[in-house]
Design a protein around this motif. Structure first.
Motif, PDB file in Angstrom:
ATOM      1  N   ARG A  49       0.069 -75.390 -43.799  1.00 46.08           N
ATOM      2  CA  ARG A  49       0.691 -74.441 -42.734  1.00 46.08           C
ATOM      3  C   ARG A  49       1.949 -74.183 -43.237  1.00 46.08           C
ATOM      4  N   ILE A  50       2.834 -75.403 -43.391  1.00 52.56           N
ATOM      5  CA  ILE A  50       4.067 -75.623 -43.702  1.00 52.56           C
ATOM      6  C   ILE A  50       4.520 -75.067 -44.979  1.00 52.56           C
ATOM      7  N   CYS A  51       3.353 -75.478 -45.818  1.00 54.97           N
ATOM      8  CA  CYS A  51       3.666 -75.294 -47.354  1.00 54.97           C
ATOM      9  C   CYS A  51       3.664 -73.642 -47.437  1.00 54.97           C
ATOM     10  N   CYS A  52       2.504 -73.020 -47.232  1.00 51.78           N
ATOM     11  CA  CYS A  52       2.436 -71.551 -46.991  1.00 51.78           C
ATOM     12  C   CYS A  52       3.647 -70.794 -46.410  1.00 51.78           C
ATOM     13  N   GLN A  53       4.164 -71.295 -45.353  1.00 55.39           N
ATOM     14  CA  GLN A  53       5.435 -70.768 -44.807  1.00 55.39           C
ATOM     15  C   GLN A  53       6.597 -70.817 -45.689  1.00 55.39           C
ATOM     16  N   GLN A  54       6.753 -72.055 -46.536  1.00 58.75           N
ATOM     17  CA  GLN A  54       7.852 -71.932 -47.402  1.00 58.75           C
ATOM     18  C   GLN A  54       7.381 -71.572 -48.634  1.00 58.75           C
ATOM     19  N   GLY A  55       6.505 -70.884 -49.122  1.00 63.35           N
ATOM     20  CA  GLY A  55       5.956 -70.448 -50.257  1.00 63.35           C
ATOM     21  C   GLY A  55       5.639 -71.245 -51.103  1.00 63.35           C
ATOM     22  N   ILE A  56       5.154 -72.531 -51.083  1.00 69.13           N
ATOM     23  CA  ILE A  56       4.677 -73.511 -51.988  1.00 69.13           C
ATOM     24  C   ILE A  56       3.649 -73.343 -52.383  1.00 69.13           C
ATOM     25  N   PRO A  57       3.077 -73.464 -53.734  1.00 71.23           N
ATOM     26  CA  PRO A  57       1.613 -73.248 -54.059  1.00 71.23           C
ATOM     27  C   PRO A  57       0.765 -74.352 -53.351  1.00 71.23           C
ATOM     28  N   VAL A  58      -0.462 -73.910 -52.953  1.00 70.24           N
ATOM     29  CA  VAL A  58      -1.102 -74.652 -52.370  1.00 70.24           C
ATOM     30  C   VAL A  58      -2.711 -74.580 -53.047  1.00 70.24           C
ATOM     31  N   THR A  59      -3.527 -75.575 -53.590  1.00 68.54           N
ATOM     32  CA  THR A  59      -4.808 -75.181 -54.321  1.00 68.54           C
ATOM     33  C   THR A  59      -5.789 -76.407 -53.768  1.00 68.54           C
ATOM     34  N   SER A  60      -7.092 -75.916 -53.343  1.00 67.32           N
ATOM     35  CA  SER A  60      -7.960 -76.609 -53.038  1.00 67.32           C
ATOM     36  C   SER A  60      -8.892 -77.073 -53.940  1.00 67.32           C
ATOM     37  N   LEU A  61      -9.263 -78.436 -54.202  1.00 73.63           N
ATOM     38  CA  LEU A  61     -10.233 -78.784 -55.286  1.00 73.63           C
ATOM     39  C   LEU A  61     -11.554 -79.086 -54.407  1.00 73.63           C
ATOM     40  N   PRO A  62     -12.459 -78.278 -54.490  1.00 73.13           N
ATOM     41  CA  PRO A  62     -13.690 -78.473 -53.676  1.00 73.13           C
ATOM     42  C   PRO A  62     -14.470 -79.731 -54.078  1.00 73.13           C
ATOM     43  N   GLY A  63     -15.216 -80.084 -52.908  1.00 72.11           N
ATOM     44  CA  GLY A  63     -16.160 -81.504 -53.124  1.00 72.11           C
ATOM     45  C   GLY A  63     -16.820 -81.738 -51.812  1.00 72.11           C
ATOM     46  N   ALA A  64     -17.060 -82.683 -51.216  1.00 68.69           N
ATOM     47  CA  ALA A  64     -17.975 -83.158 -50.142  1.00 68.69           C
ATOM     48  C   ALA A  64     -17.077 -82.701 -48.782  1.00 68.69           C
ATOM     49  N   ALA A  65     -18.146 -82.345 -47.858  1.00 71.13           N
ATOM     50  CA  ALA A  65     -17.595 -81.968 -46.719  1.00 71.13           C
ATOM     51  C   ALA A  65     -19.003 -82.137 -45.541  1.00 71.13           C
ATOM     52  N   ALA A  66     -18.709 -83.178 -44.487  1.00 68.72           N
ATOM     53  CA  ALA A  66     -19.722 -83.636 -43.816  1.00 68.72           C
ATOM     54  C   ALA A  66     -20.242 -82.476 -43.375  1.00 68.72           C
ATOM     55  N   CYS A  67     -19.564 -81.354 -42.626  1.00 61.57           N
ATOM     56  CA  CYS A  67     -20.361 -80.462 -41.903  1.00 61.57           C
ATOM     57  C   CYS A  67     -21.406 -79.335 -42.921  1.00 61.57           C
ATOM     58  N   ILE A  68     -20.813 -79.031 -43.964  1.00 58.89           N
ATOM     59  CA  ILE A  68     -21.763 -78.438 -44.759  1.00 58.89           C
ATOM     60  C   ILE A  68     -22.910 -79.090 -45.360  1.00 58.89           C
ATOM     61  N   THR A  69     -22.774 -80.330 -45.789  1.00 61.66           N
ATOM     62  CA  THR A  69     -23.795 -81.329 -46.086  1.00 61.66           C
ATOM     63  C   THR A  69     -24.721 -81.336 -44.804  1.00 61.66           C
ATOM     64  N   ALA A  70     -24.561 -81.541 -43.749  1.00 64.01           N
ATOM     65  CA  ALA A  70     -25.289 -81.495 -42.802  1.00 64.01           C
ATOM     66  C   ALA A  70     -26.056 -80.231 -42.573  1.00 64.01           C
ATOM     67  N   LEU A  71     -25.185 -79.218 -42.521  1.00 67.58           N
ATOM     68  CA  LEU A  71     -25.979 -77.823 -42.387  1.00 67.58           C
ATOM     69  C   LEU A  71     -27.023 -77.519 -43.376  1.00 67.58           C
ATOM     70  N   THR A  72     -26.698 -77.863 -44.534  1.00 67.24           N
ATOM     71  CA  THR A  72     -27.636 -77.326 -45.893  1.00 67.24           C
ATOM     72  C   THR A  72     -29.105 -78.462 -45.559  1.00 67.24           C
TER      73      THR A  72
END
Length: 280
Positions: free
Chosen positions: A98-121
């Motif tokens: 949130r703070i990075c987005c407010q200050q215009g700092i580039p943010v990127t997400s490198l996808p991978g494991a997430a317990a919620c999605i693993t369990a759902l599927t």
């Protein structure tokens, strides 16, 4: 020129689930911000990553986020990792983003494991629409408010729960939501991974005699549309026809259209509404 914040997903159990891209970024960045440096050190040592680390956790998430943002503004590249899974999902990473987005700092997400999605599927429950609630609030009033909202949720519901609170949570879910299908998912991606699809009542009975072990992802069946419609119709039937008509006529709907809407709600014909009003 500002650096980039990389949100790097790490394994939730099986180390083979880390991606090649995450490994490369963890080696290339100037700094790694980790939720628990002791826990993350094991991961980095396993993959022979020597990048400096700093702690970023629930208790320093605001102050430290601003300090990390300053480093990013200086041109440093930083990777954010959590104890397990994807940063920003039910952890303090969302504050830094949130703070990075407010200050215009580039943010990127490198996808991978997430317990919620693993369990759902793997739950065996519908996956097309779901509501992720993570951990229920500790406070009684806030907890009751969330559970009250979930009572009418038609999407599949995903919750996290610790073993020492599991029994209490199951009892509360049963009392407020009624008996529903539930998948108990634990030890995800590990050797003793377990997924049990059962019902809330059967789950409560099982854990009365068996000690809960490990962190749980609970995947709950949402309220069926048929059940929702039945409850709505019962609500209309508790209302008199005159009250029901007034509900639609008061905002300005003409009488003919109001009769049509009342008939739809009650599952009867418009003629029956007309006759009942005449006789009433």
């Amino acid at each position: 020129m500002a650096g980039t914040l990389y949100l790097c997903a790490t394994p939730i159990g099986n180390l083979e689930d880390i991606t090649l891209r995450v490994l490369r970024i963890l080696k290339e960045v100037d700094l790694i911000a980790a939720e628990d440096t002791r826990n993350s050190r094991k991961l980095l040592n396993h993959f022979e990553i020597k990048t400096p680390m700093t702690s970023y956790h629930e208790h320093n998430k605001i102050e430290k986020a601003h300090r990390l943002a300053e480093k990013l503004m200086e041109g440093k590249n930083i990777a954010l990792i959590t104890d397990a899974g994807t940063p920003g999902i039910s952890d303090p990473g969302e504050e830094l983003v949130r703070i990075c987005c407010q200050q215009g700092i580039p943010v990127t997400s490198l996808p991978g494991a997430a317990a919620c999605i693993t369990a759902l599927t793997m739950s065996g429950l519908p996956t097309g629409r779901f509501a992720f609630e993570a951990f229920l609030p500790r406070g009684k009033k806030e907890r009751e408010a969330i559970l009250g909202q979930l009572k009418d949720e038609t999407r599949t519901i995903i919750l996290y729960e610790a073993p020492h609170r599991l029994r209490k949570t199951l009892e509360e879910l049963y009392q407020i939501l009624g008996d529903r299908k539930i998948a108990f998912c634990r030890e995800l991606t590990k050797r003793h991974e377990e997924r049990v699809l059962t019902t809330l009542s059967q789950g409560i009975s099982f854990y009365q005699d068996n000690e809960p072990r490990g962190e749980y992802v609970l995947v709950l069946e949402g309220k069926s549309l048929a059940e929702q419609k039945k409850e709505e119709q019962e609500g209309w039937e508790r209302m008199s026809l005159k009250e029901h008509m007034a509900l639609y006529e008061k905002p300005g709907t003409d009488r003919k259209e109001a009769m049509k809407l009342v008939a739809r709600d009650r599952g009867i014909s418009k003629r029956e509404v007309y006759q009942a009003l005449l006789n009433g």
